[in-house]
Design a protein around this motif. Structure first.
Motif, PDB file in Angstrom:
ATOM      1  N   GLU A   1       0.818  -1.216   0.000  1.00  0.00           N
ATOM      2  CA  GLU A   1       0.000   0.000   0.000  1.00  0.00           C
ATOM      3  C   GLU A   1       0.848   1.262   0.000  1.00  0.00           C
ATOM      4  O   GLU A   1       0.332   2.374  -0.190  1.00  0.00           O
ATOM      5  N   ASP A   2       2.155   1.122   0.219  1.00  0.00           N
ATOM      6  CA  ASP A   2       3.043   2.277   0.123  1.00  0.00           C
ATOM      7  C   ASP A   2       3.326   2.670  -1.319  1.00  0.00           C
ATOM      8  O   ASP A   2       3.928   3.721  -1.569  1.00  0.00           O
ATOM      9  N   HIS A   3       2.899   1.850  -2.263  1.00  0.00           N
ATOM     10  CA  HIS A   3       3.310   2.034  -3.656  1.00  0.00           C
ATOM     11  C   HIS A   3       2.164   2.504  -4.540  1.00  0.00           C
ATOM     12  O   HIS A   3       0.988   2.353  -4.200  1.00  0.00           O
ATOM     13  N   VAL A   4       2.541   3.085  -5.665  1.00  0.00           N
ATOM     14  CA  VAL A   4       1.577   3.524  -6.676  1.00  0.00           C
ATOM     15  C   VAL A   4       1.837   2.737  -7.942  1.00  0.00           C
ATOM     16  O   VAL A   4       2.951   2.760  -8.487  1.00  0.00           O
ATOM     17  N   PHE A   5       0.809   2.034  -8.414  1.00  0.00           N
ATOM     18  CA  PHE A   5       0.914   1.166  -9.587  1.00  0.00           C
ATOM     19  C   PHE A   5       0.533   1.934 -10.853  1.00  0.00           C
ATOM     20  O   PHE A   5      -0.142   2.957 -10.813  1.00  0.00           O
ATOM     21  N   TYR A   6       0.960   1.358 -11.971  1.00  0.00           N
ATOM     22  CA  TYR A   6       0.595   1.890 -13.288  1.00  0.00           C
ATOM     23  C   TYR A   6       0.349   0.688 -14.186  1.00  0.00           C
ATOM     24  O   TYR A   6       1.235  -0.156 -14.370  1.00  0.00           O
ATOM     25  N   PHE A   7      -0.861   0.585 -14.713  1.00  0.00           N
ATOM     26  CA  PHE A   7      -1.184  -0.528 -15.619  1.00  0.00           C
ATOM     27  C   PHE A   7      -0.987  -0.091 -17.058  1.00  0.00           C
ATOM     28  O   PHE A   7      -1.376   1.011 -17.452  1.00  0.00           O
ATOM     29  N   LEU A   8      -0.414  -1.000 -17.856  1.00  0.00           N
ATOM     30  CA  LEU A   8      -0.257  -0.716 -19.279  1.00  0.00           C
ATOM     31  C   LEU A   8      -0.363  -1.991 -20.100  1.00  0.00           C
ATOM     32  O   LEU A   8      -0.041  -3.084 -19.630  1.00  0.00           O
ATOM     33  N   LEU A   9      -0.827  -1.828 -21.322  1.00  0.00           N
ATOM     34  CA  LEU A   9      -0.808  -2.882 -22.328  1.00  0.00           C
ATOM     35  C   LEU A   9       0.462  -2.697 -23.156  1.00  0.00           C
ATOM     36  O   LEU A   9       0.683  -1.621 -23.722  1.00  0.00           O
ATOM     37  N   ILE A  10       1.283  -3.719 -23.212  1.00  0.00           N
ATOM     38  CA  ILE A  10       2.564  -3.582 -23.904  1.00  0.00           C
ATOM     39  C   ILE A  10       2.365  -3.135 -25.345  1.00  0.00           C
ATOM     40  O   ILE A  10       3.052  -2.238 -25.842  1.00  0.00           O
ATOM     41  N   ASP A  11       1.400  -3.730 -26.035  1.00  0.00           N
ATOM     42  CA  ASP A  11       1.186  -3.398 -27.447  1.00  0.00           C
ATOM     43  C   ASP A  11       0.764  -1.950 -27.641  1.00  0.00           C
ATOM     44  O   ASP A  11       0.928  -1.393 -28.730  1.00  0.00           O
ATOM     45  N   ARG A  12       0.228  -1.318 -26.594  1.00  0.00           N
ATOM     46  CA  ARG A  12      -0.324   0.026 -26.740  1.00  0.00           C
ATOM     47  C   ARG A  12       0.514   1.098 -26.030  1.00  0.00           C
ATOM     48  O   ARG A  12       0.093   2.252 -25.985  1.00  0.00           O
ATOM     49  N   PHE A  13       1.671   0.737 -25.483  1.00  0.00           N
ATOM     50  CA  PHE A  13       2.394   1.719 -24.663  1.00  0.00           C
ATOM     51  C   PHE A  13       3.503   2.429 -25.433  1.00  0.00           C
ATOM     52  O   PHE A  13       3.464   3.648 -25.592  1.00  0.00           O
ATOM     53  N   SER A  14       4.509   1.707 -25.895  1.00  0.00           N
ATOM     54  CA  SER A  14       5.619   2.369 -26.591  1.00  0.00           C
ATOM     55  C   SER A  14       6.264   1.413 -27.577  1.00  0.00           C
ATOM     56  O   SER A  14       6.459   0.232 -27.276  1.00  0.00           O
ATOM     57  N   ASP A  15       6.638   1.953 -28.746  1.00  0.00           N
ATOM     58  CA  ASP A  15       7.354   1.148 -29.744  1.00  0.00           C
ATOM     59  C   ASP A  15       8.834   1.508 -29.812  1.00  0.00           C
ATOM     60  O   ASP A  15       9.543   1.085 -30.722  1.00  0.00           O
ATOM     61  N   ASN A  16       9.301   2.317 -28.857  1.00  0.00           N
ATOM     62  CA  ASN A  16      10.710   2.706 -28.780  1.00  0.00           C
ATOM     63  C   ASN A  16      11.148   3.525 -29.993  1.00  0.00           C
ATOM     64  O   ASN A  16      12.309   3.490 -30.390  1.00  0.00           O
ATOM     65  N   ASN A  17      10.218   4.273 -30.565  1.00  0.00           N
ATOM     66  CA  ASN A  17      10.556   5.052 -31.761  1.00  0.00           C
ATOM     67  C   ASN A  17       9.975   6.462 -31.687  1.00  0.00           C
ATOM     68  O   ASN A  17       9.605   7.039 -32.696  1.00  0.00           O
ATOM     69  N   GLU A  18       9.907   7.003 -30.459  1.00  0.00           N
ATOM     70  CA  GLU A  18       9.366   8.340 -30.269  1.00  0.00           C
ATOM     71  C   GLU A  18      10.497   9.363 -30.203  1.00  0.00           C
ATOM     72  O   GLU A  18      11.596   9.057 -29.755  1.00  0.00           O
ATOM     73  N   ALA A  19      10.215  10.565 -30.624  1.00  0.00           N
ATOM     74  CA  ALA A  19      11.153  11.680 -30.520  1.00  0.00           C
ATOM     75  C   ALA A  19      10.562  12.742 -29.601  1.00  0.00           C
ATOM     76  O   ALA A  19       9.345  12.931 -29.567  1.00  0.00           O
ATOM     77  N   GLY A  20      11.435  13.419 -28.850  1.00  0.00           N
ATOM     78  CA  GLY A  20      10.967  14.515 -28.022  1.00  0.00           C
ATOM     79  C   GLY A  20      10.512  14.106 -26.638  1.00  0.00           C
ATOM     80  O   GLY A  20       9.903  14.924 -25.930  1.00  0.00           O
ATOM     81  N   TYR A  21      10.803  12.875 -26.218  1.00  0.00           N
ATOM     82  CA  TYR A  21      10.511  12.473 -24.834  1.00  0.00           C
ATOM     83  C   TYR A  21      11.826  12.448 -24.069  1.00  0.00           C
ATOM     84  O   TYR A  21      12.919  12.489 -24.654  1.00  0.00           O
TER      85      TYR A  21
END
Length: 625
Positions: A28-48
């Protein structure tokens, strides 16, 4: 080389050079983040910004701006193509997720809940990961086994735990029922029988094209050359035993027992777990093998817990067997507090009874929490309906002072949304976008283990389209073909966005104050005139008001409040704990969405015990202590 047999596993040989990453003291000390791998990042973004906080300048997609909204649907053909893209793989991968650990860490995330990573049936676009065809191989669409291991290591190195979404109830669409042996068979080549208590004959395991050309028997492991294509049937080879599956057809009544435990989950084939009541359960070999599979992933990748899918559809004894096996194995390698949280639909009583009987650590708030949280913030449900979910649990015979601070994972915007039609995100209606930070604040600053559903921090506007609603709340964060706001070619890793920045401040405040992580919780009475007090409640189906609550730990009280009116500031007297304060004392504003309010003070006056007068800006959130 892919592992094809469980007998090839040697879990002891997988131990890393040092020790396994230890579990946290308290989830309970932690904050989770749920993501779908297919919908999160393709490792090809610029400007992050990368993990070190350095802006990445190479990449094919730039950050989203309002001008990019609806750029994918300029005409009907484009719109149809965009909708179709949402039902298929769009290209997110494990390396992309690894590259965004900095984005998550700077937001304050300390645990990521990752969608299923295992290899899927070859002939379907099960981008979500719930149609497993190989339990011992990462889905090639997402990367390699080593990519997954690298992700976990880098997350650990930056203070982030990893929870893997897993499936025990069913496998993918790995075999086809035989239509020629049915009483009403005519000419249909596809037979989709519904559950009616009895097994159906099976035509064969499905090959890579989805045709049942592989004999419905186990492959001879002594003859590797005789193995069917490893993109067909199911692996490891032990799972090619027909007795591992109930073979009773699909569920049509999701509330009828034993149908919802024995039937296939749509075309996903049900696993035979065993038989018996919870105390005398006899696990099947299939269930025992599933336990070995997931011991392997703990040992290989050093993951910190599992979110178990569709627990309602499993025997209680099966869930207990699995949780016991996982906890014992994890403790044997130094992970003393492995988290096992279950998706348990069917209401609060069923969820907590299931946890009590099976040893699950926590349940997802599927049935009650997401909707009540969302509608409270939108001002269309009584606040007490949400706050009462966490206490006074006669459900488990503990009297009136039991608090579920570590027994529920709280979130909204999720892709389950049981009973919602259409499914949609909080910001689907543009008028609600002003209030989404309040929903996140309520999620993070009330009881439970908070989880952010990916994209919420960027005000994703996913909305039900009436033709397969799940896809619309599974938009891509990166510059793919199915972005939020009907966009394509632009990404959403924008750390300058107001919601991202304010959420990071709120999460940091939670981290710095134990009362917000572990304290008791009370919805507070309010008054307009300082004389007549009552809990904030609906009037005429709407509540545009301050909604205040306290978190109390030992002698510390933190007072928090949101304003459900998106357009107007609100002022009200708010009651605080009479035993922890004295008349004339002051509370100081520690956080506010109105920066000018931070540091101001309010004085306690003798009203309804002791009260303070709070003003909260339109769609605002404040914290006093």
């Amino acid at each position: 080389m892919a592992i094809t047999q469980l007998s090839q596993l040697d879990l002891r040989s997988l131990k890393p050079p040092g020790n396994y990453h230890p579990s946290p003291v308290a989830w309970e000390d932690h904050v989770f983040y749920f993501l779908l791998i297919d919908r999160f990042s393709d490792n090809n973004e610029a400007g992050y910004m990368d993990i070190a906080g350095i802006t990445v300048t190479t990449g094919s997609s730039s950050v989203f701006t309002p001008a990019d909204s609806r750029n994918a649907i300029q005409n009907k053909a484009d719109a149809a193509e965009w909708r179709a893209a949402g039902g298929k793989y769009v290209g997110g991968n494990l390396k992309g997720l690894t590259s965004k650990i900095g984005y998550l860490k700077r937001m304050g995330i300390t645990a990521i809940w990752v969608s299923p990573v295992l290899k899927q049936v070859h002939f379907q676009e099960t981008y979500h990961g719930y149609g497993i065809q190989d339990f011992l191989q990462v889905n090639p669409q997402f990367g390699t086994d080593q990519d997954f291991k690298d992700l976990v290591k880098i997350a650990h190195d930056h203070g982030i735990y990893v929870i893997l979404d897993i499936i025990l109830n069913h496998v993918g669409d790995i075999f086809s029922y035989d239509p020629t042996r049915q009483p009403n068979y005519q000419t249909d080549s596809h037979f989709d029988p519904r559950w009616d208590r009895n097994p159906y004959p099976v035509l064969g395991f499905n090959d890579p094209a989805g045709n049942p050309t592989i004999p419905f028997v186990r492959t001879d492991p002594a003859n590797p050359a005789g193995f069917p294509d490893q993109n067909g049937a199911i692996w490891p080879v032990e799972f090619q035993n027909p007795g591992y599956y109930t073979q009773k057809g699909r569920i049509t009544n999701f509330d009828y027992d034993p149908e919802f435990r024995e039937g296939d989950f749509f075309d996903l084939k049900d696993v035979n777990h065993g038989a018996g009541d919870v105390d005398t359960y006899l696990p099947s070999q299939a269930l025992q093998d599933l336990a070995e599979v997931y011991k392997y992933w703990i040992a290989f990748a050093d993951i910190d817990g599992f979110r178990i899918d569709t627990v309602k559809h499993m025997d209680l004894g099966a869930t207990r067997f699995f949780t016991s096996a996982m906890h014992e194995f994890a403790q044997s390698i130094g992970k003393d507090n492995l988290l096992l949280t279950g998706e348990i639909t069917g209401g609060r009583e069923f969820a907590f009874n299931t946890m009590q009987l099976t040893g699950l650590n926590a349940a997802l708030g599927i049935a009650d929490i997401p909707g009540k949280l969302e509608f409270l913030v939108k001002g269309v449900s009584d606040p007490n309906e949400y706050f009462s979910l966490f206490r006074n649990s006669e459900l488990i015979g503990k009297g009136t002072h039991t608090w579920f601070r570590n027994k529920v994972v709280t979130f909204f915007n999720d892709h389950d949304q049981v009973g919602r039609d259409p499914k949609e995100r909080f910001c689907a209606n543009p008028s609600h976008a002003k209030l989404v930070l309040n929903a996140l604040a309520l999620n993070v600053a009330t009881l439970g283990i908070p989880c952010i559903y990916y994209g919420t921090e960027q005000r994703f506007n996913g909305h039900g389209g009436g033709d397969g609603g799940d896809r619309y709340i599974r938009e891509a964060m990166f510059g793919g073909s199915f972005g939020s706001y009907e966009s394509e070619g632009v990404h959403f890793f924008d750390e300058d966005s107001p919601v991202y920045q304010e959420l990071a401040k709120i999460i940091q405040f939670r981290k710095d104050n134990a009362a917000l992580r572990r304290g008791r919780q009370y919805l507070r009475p309010i008054s307009g005139d300082g004389q007549h007090f009552g809990l904030p409640t609906l009037l005429g189906g709407q509540i545009h008001s301050i909604v205040p609550w306290s978190r109390i730990l030992s002698e510390t009280e933190i007072l928090l409040a949101i304003n459900t009116d998106p357009d107007n500031a609100k002022t009200a007297w708010v009651t605080v704990d009479n035993s922890l304060h004295k008349q004339g004392n002051v509370l100081t504003c520690l956080y506010s969405t109105d920066p000018g309010q931070i540091g101001t003070q309010v004085q306690l006056e003798p009203r309804n015990g002791l009260s303070v007068q709070l003003t909260v800006s339109a769609a605002g959130f404040v914290v006093f202590g």
